[in-house]
Design an enzyme around this catalytic site. Structure first.
Site, PDB file in Angstrom:
ATOM      1  N   ASN A  10      10.370  20.071  -4.443  1.00 21.66           N
ATOM      2  CA  ASN A  10      10.817  21.470  -4.564  1.00 21.66           C
ATOM      3  C   ASN A  10       9.663  22.460  -4.440  1.00 21.66           C
ATOM      4  OD1 ASN A  10      13.509  20.860  -4.898  1.00 21.66           O
ATOM      5  ND2 ASN A  10      13.400  20.791  -7.139  1.00 21.66           N
ATOM      6  N   HIS A 182      -1.571  26.068 -19.798  1.00 18.57           N
ATOM      7  CA  HIS A 182      -0.268  26.235 -19.140  1.00 18.57           C
ATOM      8  C   HIS A 182       0.758  25.352 -19.863  1.00 18.57           C
ATOM      9  CE1 HIS A 182       2.703  26.885 -16.072  1.00 18.57           C
ATOM     10  NE2 HIS A 182       2.715  25.618 -15.704  1.00 18.57           N
TER      11      HIS A 182
HETATM   12  P1  NAD Z   1       9.784  17.242  -7.163  1.00 21.76           P
HETATM   13  O1  NAD Z   1      10.251  16.005  -7.828  1.00 21.76           O
HETATM   14  O2  NAD Z   1      10.771  18.110  -6.477  1.00 21.76           O
HETATM   15  O3  NAD Z   1       8.650  16.868  -6.086  1.00 21.76           O
HETATM   16  C1  NAD Z   1       7.588  16.011  -6.373  1.00 21.76           C
HETATM   17  C2  NAD Z   1       7.309  15.234  -5.098  1.00 21.76           C
HETATM   18  O4  NAD Z   1       6.126  14.449  -5.305  1.00 21.76           O
HETATM   19  C3  NAD Z   1       8.438  14.271  -4.724  1.00 21.76           C
HETATM   20  O5  NAD Z   1       8.906  14.548  -3.397  1.00 21.76           O
HETATM   21  C4  NAD Z   1       7.784  12.904  -4.810  1.00 21.76           C
HETATM   22  O6  NAD Z   1       8.270  11.975  -3.838  1.00 21.76           O
HETATM   23  C5  NAD Z   1       6.322  13.245  -4.564  1.00 21.76           C
HETATM   24  N1  NAD Z   1       5.406  12.207  -5.002  1.00 21.76           N
HETATM   25  C6  NAD Z   1       5.491  11.407  -6.093  1.00 21.76           C
HETATM   26  N2  NAD Z   1       4.447  10.559  -6.116  1.00 21.76           N
HETATM   27  C7  NAD Z   1       3.673  10.840  -5.040  1.00 21.76           C
HETATM   28  C8  NAD Z   1       2.459  10.310  -4.512  1.00 21.76           C
HETATM   29  N3  NAD Z   1       1.821   9.308  -5.124  1.00 21.76           N
HETATM   30  N4  NAD Z   1       1.966  10.840  -3.378  1.00 21.76           N
HETATM   31  C9  NAD Z   1       2.597  11.849  -2.742  1.00 21.76           C
HETATM   32  N5  NAD Z   1       3.765  12.387  -3.187  1.00 21.76           N
HETATM   33  C10 NAD Z   1       4.284  11.880  -4.322  1.00 21.76           C
HETATM   34  O7  NAD Z   1       8.977  18.062  -8.255  1.00 21.76           O
HETATM   35  P2  NAD Z   1       8.559  19.618  -8.195  1.00 21.76           P
HETATM   36  O8  NAD Z   1       9.579  20.422  -8.872  1.00 21.76           O
HETATM   37  O9  NAD Z   1       8.166  19.944  -6.806  1.00 21.76           O
HETATM   38  O10 NAD Z   1       7.270  19.604  -9.156  1.00 21.76           O
HETATM   39  C11 NAD Z   1       6.091  18.936  -8.742  1.00 21.76           C
HETATM   40  C12 NAD Z   1       5.060  18.984  -9.872  1.00 21.76           C
HETATM   41  O11 NAD Z   1       4.659  20.344 -10.079  1.00 21.76           O
HETATM   42  C13 NAD Z   1       5.581  18.499 -11.223  1.00 21.76           C
HETATM   43  O12 NAD Z   1       4.569  17.799 -11.897  1.00 21.76           O
HETATM   44  C14 NAD Z   1       5.897  19.790 -11.974  1.00 21.76           C
HETATM   45  O13 NAD Z   1       5.870  19.630 -13.356  1.00 21.76           O
HETATM   46  C15 NAD Z   1       4.801  20.672 -11.446  1.00 21.76           C
HETATM   47  N6  NAD Z   1       5.031  22.113 -11.563  1.00 21.76           N
HETATM   48  C16 NAD Z   1       3.961  22.871 -11.933  1.00 21.76           C
HETATM   49  C17 NAD Z   1       4.095  24.233 -12.018  1.00 21.76           C
HETATM   50  C18 NAD Z   1       2.890  25.066 -12.413  1.00 21.76           C
HETATM   51  O14 NAD Z   1       3.030  26.262 -12.653  1.00 21.76           O
HETATM   52  N7  NAD Z   1       1.691  24.499 -12.453  1.00 21.76           N
HETATM   53  C19 NAD Z   1       5.329  24.840 -11.755  1.00 21.76           C
HETATM   54  C20 NAD Z   1       6.395  24.043 -11.373  1.00 21.76           C
HETATM   55  C21 NAD Z   1       6.230  22.657 -11.272  1.00 21.76           C
END
Ligand code: NAD
Length: 315
Positions: A10, A182
């Site tokens: 996402n 955060h």
């Molecule tokens: P998501 O599940 O939609 O996407 C994560 C993607 O990472 C998936 O497509 C998955 O297949 C991929 N993935 C998993 N292991 C992997 C690897 N070893 N190599 C490459 N790709 C891999 O999740 P999201 O909503 O996109 O969130 C992603 C991360 O960002 C989460 O940890 C979430 O908590 C974090 N996040 C941080 C903030 C912030 O402000 N810092 C905000 C929102 C989300």
């Protein structure tokens, strides 16, 4: 300019769409472990670019890090997001394993890139990247979280002031900064820095209303996670895009971000400016401007200790 995004979920795919639409990169590579997902997202984004003027070429790959070679910027959005009721800190076990794999692949092919870290718990994941690259390279490691939390802070102020002053618009609200960790309990909205129509926030809002704004900001991520069933992605992707813009355009924009503090030995959110080679503190530690921090010293110290505890999971 070549930008690679590791994790085409996402947040990663939405950031790719925003960065590509702005035309900030000549080349943008999406990488994911799920077979075909990054390639599919890349194709979908390229097709949408046919309707605007962007010249960015977006490609996707399933796990082939050689496709990310010589990236100027690597954005790490891989791993697991939280589910309703979870804290970001609970993700440390699973996401630190993902981060180790990602760093082995990404650093090998782009050792000199600027790294933007998004995966949670973000301060700890940012620390992992600093540890991997070496403290001497800490100025090109930027944790994205403060940008998002500050936007949520501004949103909550805007919605509250708007109940009283219908003519208010977001441009009239300045310096809505959130520093510290955060996390739901570790972030520190700098209430006393906010300016609304040249006035302090207290000119428009009562003490109770300001407390409500602060609470809504700190719980902002959890509130959305409850509503969406997973964590939010639009505003996080915009936060990433703002950092990329400041790097690509050498804007020196002030964007609160998690960065390495040598005197603390860890990464935590602070006011920094972002430019073409990474970040710098907005205020020098000896600068009297930094004295505003005195009011928040206790909260900042508590936030440092909370991050230190989460970081222990790495050792
Ligand atoms: P998501 O599940 O939609 O996407 C994560 C993607 O990472 C998936 O497509 C998955 O297949 C991929 N993935 C998993 N292991 C992997 C690897 N070893 N190599 C490459 N790709 C891999 O999740 P999201 O909503 O996109 O969130 C992603 C991360 O960002 C989460 O940890 C979430 O908590 C974090 N996040 C941080 C903030 C912030 O402000 N810092 C905000 C929102 C989300």
């Amino acid at each position: 300019m070549k930008v690679s995004i590791i994790g085409a979920g996402n947040v990663g795919a939405t950031a790719a769409m925003k960065i590509a639409s702005e035309g900030f990169a000549k080349e943008l590579v999406l990488l994911d472990v799920k077979e075909g997902v990054a390639e599919g997202k890349a194709m979908d984004i390229m097709q949408s670019l046919m309707m605007n003027d962007s010249m960015t070429i977006v490609t996707g790959t399933t796990g082939d890090y050689s496709k990310t070679a010589n990236s100027d910027i690597i954005i790490i959005t891989s791993g697991v997001p939280r589910k309703p009721g979870m804290t970001r800190e609970e993700l440390v076990g699973v996401n630190s394993k993902v981060m180790t794999m990602v760093l082995d692949g990404a650093v090998k092919y782009s050792p000199n890139a600027i790294f933007i870290v998004v995966s949670n718990p973000m301060d700890t994941m940012t620390q992992m990247v600093v540890n991997y690259l070496g403290i001497e390279n800490a100025n090109r490691v930027i944790g994205m979280g403060g940008a998002l939390d500050s936007a949520r802070f501004k949103y909550n102020i805007f919605m509250k002031v708007r109940e009283k002053v219908s003519s208010i618009n977001p441009w009239n609200i300045q310096d809505c900064w959130v520093i510290g960790g955060h996390g739901d309990t570790t972030m520190i909205p700098l209430v006393n820095k906010v300016i609304v129509n040249f006035q302090p926030l207290s000119y428009y809002l009562t003490k109770d209303e300001i407390n409500e704004v602060v609470e809504a900001t700190m719980k902002g991520g959890a509130t959305l996670t409850k509503m969406l069933g997973t964590s939010a992605w639009e505003a996080p992707a915009q936060g990433i895009t703002e950092i990329v813009k400041s790097i690509v355009c050498n804007n020196w924009n002030t964007i609160p971000s998690s960065v390495y503090h040598p005197e603390l030995g860890l990464c935590i959110g602070d006011l920094v400016t972002i430019h073409s080679t990474g970040w710098e503190y907005k205020y020098d530690y000896t600068d009297e401007n930094k004295s505003y921090m005195k009011e928040y010293e206790d909260k900042f110290n508590a936030s440092v200790e909370a991050i230190r505890k989460v970081n222990e999971a790495l050792s």
